[in-house]
Design an enzyme around this catalytic site. Structure first.
Site: not given
Length: 428
Positions: A117-120, A135, A272
């Site tokens: 959602s924030i980065a590719q 990133k 995580d």
């Protein structure tokens, strides 16, 4: 038009877009399309885009804040999103590096390794020949986050004023916590610093069996994080791990000791450690990746958490209950004996949920793994809350990592006792 004016205009447009989606959802509801509230909220969040998808993931991992039905539903709010065309990624790289781009990268793969959602994330190669991953933050994400979260904060404050009984849940406080977490994830300088700090911690403790990706500072910006590319498999790929090292149990112990040590010897812990973020490299070393989400335990809270862990080791449910009371926040008198009895009943339930050695397919499915971990965590939190306790999110993050490691033990080292084995630094 200067940046401030542009951001203001974009902010108003984003609020208009949000109101439009909410109005459309309301019209559908009136017209008779009425799924259960948790599902309706998840579907609406997915339509609203990046901020709300991240918010959904926050809900999924925060049973200390949200009802179980919502935590369960938002397990489906996956981080994998439709990738952006490479032309968009190329434009961001051009904006971030300008004329330096060709002096930094010799090649960037057009097909992404992952899109969130924030980065590719794309594979790339530096001009010096190093294989890296980059990133890349998606365009406008930070401004959208700030606009959306300010909108949510204002709504939460209004709701609290209209319904004072909600003050115990502190909706605005939850939004502030979410805002802090999400905005920090958009700061790739900070994530790069996390990588550097964790490497310094590993060096200081003489740990050469665990590695984090090298952070290439000269090839990174606020919106682009360039890291060493690791080649390996997730910690749950037992068959391949056996080809990399002769003792999977020792490999797991190495990973756990590094994480346990970080609780007291590093300023933060990796928050995580699902299977995708712990890799066994081809040379047998353990790779910790993705430091976008980390946890920090206030010094005043560590003693109670340490006592809680010790009580687990000793199977002393009374001391577990006592420590939980000190960790949590309560407005009522809590009966330690009653809480201890409920924890003991939950412990027996968790013991029955332990998978057998043949159920390896469960571990290859990250979603199933996350769902089961959250179910257990929700039960633990629910047990505390049924006695009037409300826990800080850091506690949930910490316990969640212990539950992940418990699952890895049952796959890689079924005879290992996390709380009694002297090879683990937790019990030394």
């Amino acid at each position: 038009m200067n940046d401030t004016v542009q951001n203001t205009v974009k902010g108003f447009l984003r609020i208009g877009q949000t109101v439009s989606v909410l109005a459309s959802t309301g019209i559908s509801w009136v017209a008779g399309d009425r799924p259960p509230p948790p599902r309706l909220l998840r579907q609406t969040f997915e339509r609203l885009g990046s901020t709300y998808i991240k918010l959904g993931q926050f809900i999924a991992s925060s049973p200390t804040f949200f009802p179980p039905s919502y935590v369960e539903e938002f397990q489906y709010c996956l981080d994998q999103t439709k990738p952006l065309p490479f032309t968009v990624i190329q434009r961001i790289l051009d904006e971030e590096f300008g004329d330096r781009l060709s002096e930094v990268f010799s090649h960037v793969d057009h097909v992404p390794l992952a899109s969130a959602s924030i980065a590719q994330v794309h594979a790339a190669k530096l001009v010096n020949g190093d294989d890296v991953v980059i990133k890349v933050q998606k365009p406008g994400v930070r401004n959208i986050l700030v606009t959306d979260l300010n909108f949510l904060y204002a709504g939460a404050r209004i709701l609290e004023l209209l319904a004072p009984k909600l003050s115990w849940t502190s909706l605005s406080g939850i939004v502030e916590e979410i805002q802090k977490t999400m905005v920090e994830e958009c700061d790739f300088y900070k994530e790069g610093q996390n990588l550097d700090e964790f490497r310094a911690f590993l060096n200081a403790t003489g740990n050469t069996d665990v590695v984090v990706p090298k952070h290439y500072e000269h090839a990174s910006t606020m919106k682009v994080l360039t890291m060493e590319r690791f080649y390996g498999v997730p910690l749950t790929d037992l068959e391949t791990i056996r080809t990399y090292c002769s003792d999977p149990e020792r490999t797991l112990i190495t990973a756990m000791n590094a994480w346990f040590s970080s609780l007291t010897q590093c300023d933060f812990f990796h928050a995580d450690v699902h299977a995708g973020n712990l890799m066994v490299l081809r040379d047998g070393r353990i790779g910790f990746i993705d430091f976008g989400i980390v946890g920090r335990i206030p010094k005043g809270a560590w003693k109670a958490i340490s006592d809680f862990i010790t009580a687990i080791m000793m199977m002393n449910f009374h001391d577990m209950a006592s420590a939980m009371i000190r960790i949590g926040v309560t407005h009522t008198e809590v009966d330690i004996a009653d809480l201890a009895a409920d924890i003991q009943r939950l412990y027996k339930k968790m013991d029955r949920m332990v998978p057998n050695a043949d159920s390896q397919q469960m571990y290859t499915d990250t979603l199933n793994e996350a769902e089961e971990i959250n179910t257990i965590l929700m039960d633990l939190v629910k047990t505390g809350e049924s006695h009037g306790l409300h826990f800080p999110r850091e506690f949930a993050l910490l316990i969640k990592q212990f539950l992940y490691f418990d699952r890895y033990i049952h796959l890689l080292a079924p005879d290992l006792d996390m709380f009694m084995d002297e090879r683990l630094s937790l019990v030394q």
